[in-house]
Design a protein around this motif. Sequence first.
Motif, PDB file in Angstrom:
ATOM      1  N   GLY A  33       0.792  -1.224   0.000  1.00 44.21           N
ATOM      2  CA  GLY A  33       0.000   0.000   0.000  1.00 44.21           C
ATOM      3  C   GLY A  33       0.825   1.275   0.000  1.00 44.21           C
ATOM      4  N   ALA A  34       2.138   1.138   0.020  1.00 43.07           N
ATOM      5  CA  ALA A  34       3.014   2.319   0.080  1.00 43.07           C
ATOM      6  C   ALA A  34       3.334   2.840  -1.314  1.00 43.07           C
ATOM      7  CB  ALA A  34       4.312   1.964   0.801  1.00 43.07           C
ATOM      8  N   MET A  35       3.450   4.160  -1.429  1.00 44.56           N
ATOM      9  CA  MET A  35       3.893   4.773  -2.676  1.00 44.56           C
ATOM     10  C   MET A  35       5.395   4.521  -2.847  1.00 44.56           C
ATOM     11  SD  MET A  35       3.627   8.778  -3.745  1.00 44.56           S
ATOM     12  CE  MET A  35       4.949   9.344  -2.669  1.00 44.56           C
ATOM     13  N   LYS A  36       6.133   4.673  -1.746  1.00 47.12           N
ATOM     14  CA  LYS A  36       7.582   4.473  -1.770  1.00 47.12           C
ATOM     15  C   LYS A  36       8.036   4.058  -0.377  1.00 47.12           C
ATOM     16  CE  LYS A  36      11.945   6.906  -2.213  1.00 47.12           C
ATOM     17  NZ  LYS A  36      12.551   8.196  -1.982  1.00 47.12           N
ATOM     18  N   VAL A  37       8.784   2.962  -0.294  1.00 45.52           N
ATOM     19  CA  VAL A  37       9.368   2.530   0.979  1.00 45.52           C
ATOM     20  C   VAL A  37      10.734   3.200   1.089  1.00 45.52           C
ATOM     21  CG1 VAL A  37      10.225   0.585   2.337  1.00 45.52           C
ATOM     22  CG2 VAL A  37       8.126   0.339   0.996  1.00 45.52           C
ATOM     23  N   ASP A  38      10.889   4.041   2.123  1.00 44.56           N
ATOM     24  CA  ASP A  38      12.151   4.748   2.327  1.00 44.56           C
ATOM     25  C   ASP A  38      13.154   3.921   3.116  1.00 44.56           C
ATOM     26  OD1 ASP A  38      11.252   7.129   1.058  1.00 44.56           O
ATOM     27  OD2 ASP A  38      10.162   7.667   2.881  1.00 44.56           O
ATOM     28  N   TYR A  39      12.645   3.109   4.017  1.00 43.64           N
ATOM     29  CA  TYR A  39      13.539   2.361   4.906  1.00 43.64           C
ATOM     30  C   TYR A  39      12.786   1.173   5.484  1.00 43.64           C
ATOM     31  CZ  TYR A  39      16.653   1.374   8.838  1.00 43.64           C
ATOM     32  OH  TYR A  39      17.494   0.758   9.733  1.00 43.64           O
ATOM     33  N   LYS A  40      13.490   0.065   5.587  1.00 39.71           N
ATOM     34  CA  LYS A  40      12.908  -1.122   6.219  1.00 39.71           C
ATOM     35  C   LYS A  40      14.028  -1.880   6.914  1.00 39.71           C
ATOM     36  CE  LYS A  40      10.580  -5.493   5.203  1.00 39.71           C
ATOM     37  NZ  LYS A  40      10.032  -6.325   4.130  1.00 39.71           N
ATOM     38  N   GLU A  41      13.755  -2.288   8.143  1.00 36.46           N
ATOM     39  CA  GLU A  41      14.732  -3.058   8.915  1.00 36.46           C
ATOM     40  C   GLU A  41      13.989  -4.125   9.712  1.00 36.46           C
ATOM     41  OE1 GLU A  41      17.837  -2.505  12.662  1.00 36.46           O
ATOM     42  OE2 GLU A  41      16.778  -0.771  11.876  1.00 36.46           O
ATOM     43  N   ILE A  42      14.522  -5.324   9.692  1.00 30.02           N
ATOM     44  CA  ILE A  42      13.987  -6.409  10.516  1.00 30.02           C
ATOM     45  C   ILE A  42      15.156  -6.976  11.304  1.00 30.02           C
ATOM     46  CG2 ILE A  42      12.862  -8.670  10.569  1.00 30.02           C
ATOM     47  CD1 ILE A  42      11.530  -7.919   7.903  1.00 30.02           C
ATOM     48  N   SER A  43      15.012  -7.024  12.615  1.00 31.11           N
ATOM     49  CA  SER A  43      16.081  -7.561  13.451  1.00 31.11           C
ATOM     50  C   SER A  43      15.527  -8.662  14.344  1.00 31.11           C
ATOM     51  CB  SER A  43      16.722  -6.449  14.290  1.00 31.11           C
ATOM     52  OG  SER A  43      15.760  -5.859  15.132  1.00 31.11           O
ATOM     53  N   GLN A  44      16.429  -9.455  14.864  1.00 32.32           N
ATOM     54  CA  GLN A  44      16.059 -10.556  15.739  1.00 32.32           C
ATOM     55  C   GLN A  44      16.888 -10.494  17.014  1.00 32.32           C
ATOM     56  OE1 GLN A  44      14.709 -14.193  13.193  1.00 32.32           O
ATOM     57  NE2 GLN A  44      16.832 -13.816  12.757  1.00 32.32           N
ATOM     58  N   GLU A  45      16.272 -10.933  18.099  1.00 36.92           N
ATOM     59  CA  GLU A  45      16.961 -10.988  19.387  1.00 36.92           C
ATOM     60  C   GLU A  45      16.694 -12.348  20.011  1.00 36.92           C
ATOM     61  OE1 GLU A  45      16.834  -8.798  23.773  1.00 36.92           O
ATOM     62  OE2 GLU A  45      15.325  -8.316  22.272  1.00 36.92           O
ATOM     63  N   ASP A  46      17.733 -13.029  20.392  1.00 32.53           N
ATOM     64  CA  ASP A  46      17.594 -14.326  21.047  1.00 32.53           C
ATOM     65  C   ASP A  46      17.291 -14.102  22.523  1.00 32.53           C
ATOM     66  OD1 ASP A  46      17.821 -16.862  22.173  1.00 32.53           O
ATOM     67  OD2 ASP A  46      19.591 -17.398  21.010  1.00 32.53           O
ATOM     68  N   VAL A  47      16.103 -14.518  22.964  1.00 34.59           N
ATOM     69  CA  VAL A  47      15.685 -14.359  24.358  1.00 34.59           C
ATOM     70  C   VAL A  47      15.569 -15.717  25.049  1.00 34.59           C
ATOM     71  CG1 VAL A  47      14.557 -12.130  24.006  1.00 34.59           C
ATOM     72  CG2 VAL A  47      13.239 -14.242  23.712  1.00 34.59           C
ATOM     73  N   THR A  48      16.267 -16.720  24.513  1.00 32.76           N
ATOM     74  CA  THR A  48      16.206 -18.074  25.062  1.00 32.76           C
ATOM     75  C   THR A  48      16.663 -18.109  26.515  1.00 32.76           C
ATOM     76  OG1 THR A  48      16.691 -18.921  22.855  1.00 32.76           O
ATOM     77  CG2 THR A  48      16.908 -20.472  24.689  1.00 32.76           C
ATOM     78  N   THR A  49      17.789 -17.486  26.815  1.00 32.69           N
ATOM     79  CA  THR A  49      18.324 -17.490  28.174  1.00 32.69           C
ATOM     80  C   THR A  49      17.350 -16.835  29.144  1.00 32.69           C
ATOM     81  OG1 THR A  49      20.571 -17.417  27.303  1.00 32.69           O
ATOM     82  CG2 THR A  49      20.286 -16.819  29.608  1.00 32.69           C
ATOM     83  N   GLN A  50      16.761 -15.732  28.727  1.00 33.35           N
ATOM     84  CA  GLN A  50      15.771 -15.045  29.560  1.00 33.35           C
ATOM     85  C   GLN A  50      14.559 -15.951  29.815  1.00 33.35           C
ATOM     86  OE1 GLN A  50      14.510 -11.407  27.708  1.00 33.35           O
ATOM     87  NE2 GLN A  50      13.274 -10.762  29.449  1.00 33.35           N
ATOM     88  N   HIS A  51      14.138 -16.670  28.801  1.00 29.74           N
ATOM     89  CA  HIS A  51      12.995 -17.574  28.938  1.00 29.74           C
ATOM     90  C   HIS A  51      13.328 -18.720  29.890  1.00 29.74           C
ATOM     91  CE1 HIS A  51       9.871 -20.467  27.800  1.00 29.74           C
ATOM     92  NE2 HIS A  51       9.171 -19.404  27.417  1.00 29.74           N
TER      93      HIS A  51
END
Length: 186
Positions: free
Chosen positions: A109-127
């Motif tokens: 639905g965007a006319m123009k995507v200026d920026y996109k970032e996807i990151s991941q964090e391992d929270v196994t130890t916290q769990h």
Amino acid sequence: QTTNYSEDFTDGYDYEVETTAPQLSKRSKVSNHSGSSNVEAKIRRTAYINFQTQNTEKTKLLIDQCIVECDGIVINEDINNNDRRTTHNLHVHIPAQHLDSFLLRIEAGAMKVDYKEISQEDVTTQHIDLSTRLLNKQELEKKYLQLLTKANNINEILSIERELNQIRSDIESTTQQLAYLNQQID
């Protein structure tokens, strides 16, 4: 007039859009404290997308519809208007299983995507830590309940009851923390 959208999604959310969608990884195995590898990695994903659109109202309706269809919620929203541009910022929570489809629909639905970032964090130890603390506190509660049945006087009963109240409060707090973390990764 061009509108810049940013959405903030946390596992689910700016017309800059930032989303975080915690999710279970693809059966990745990690070692637990005893060295065995029977624990699945717990991964929290966060996405951020900044895009432009020609029609603010139409885009907002599309995003609102996507949020509902993806079982998401808006955490925070703000709109900034000036003479040249309207900026709409959303921070939304989208369940992990819907994050990718949500982002695809927003991008479409965007006319123009200026920026996109996807990151991941391992929270196994916290769990693992929260799960272990919860089990330990539940075991301690059982021991205090056994002691309560063997108490000989009112002072012993009151002392044990005070400890039980504190342990139950700790159990409730840890349960809520674990539930929140699970919500971010499931």
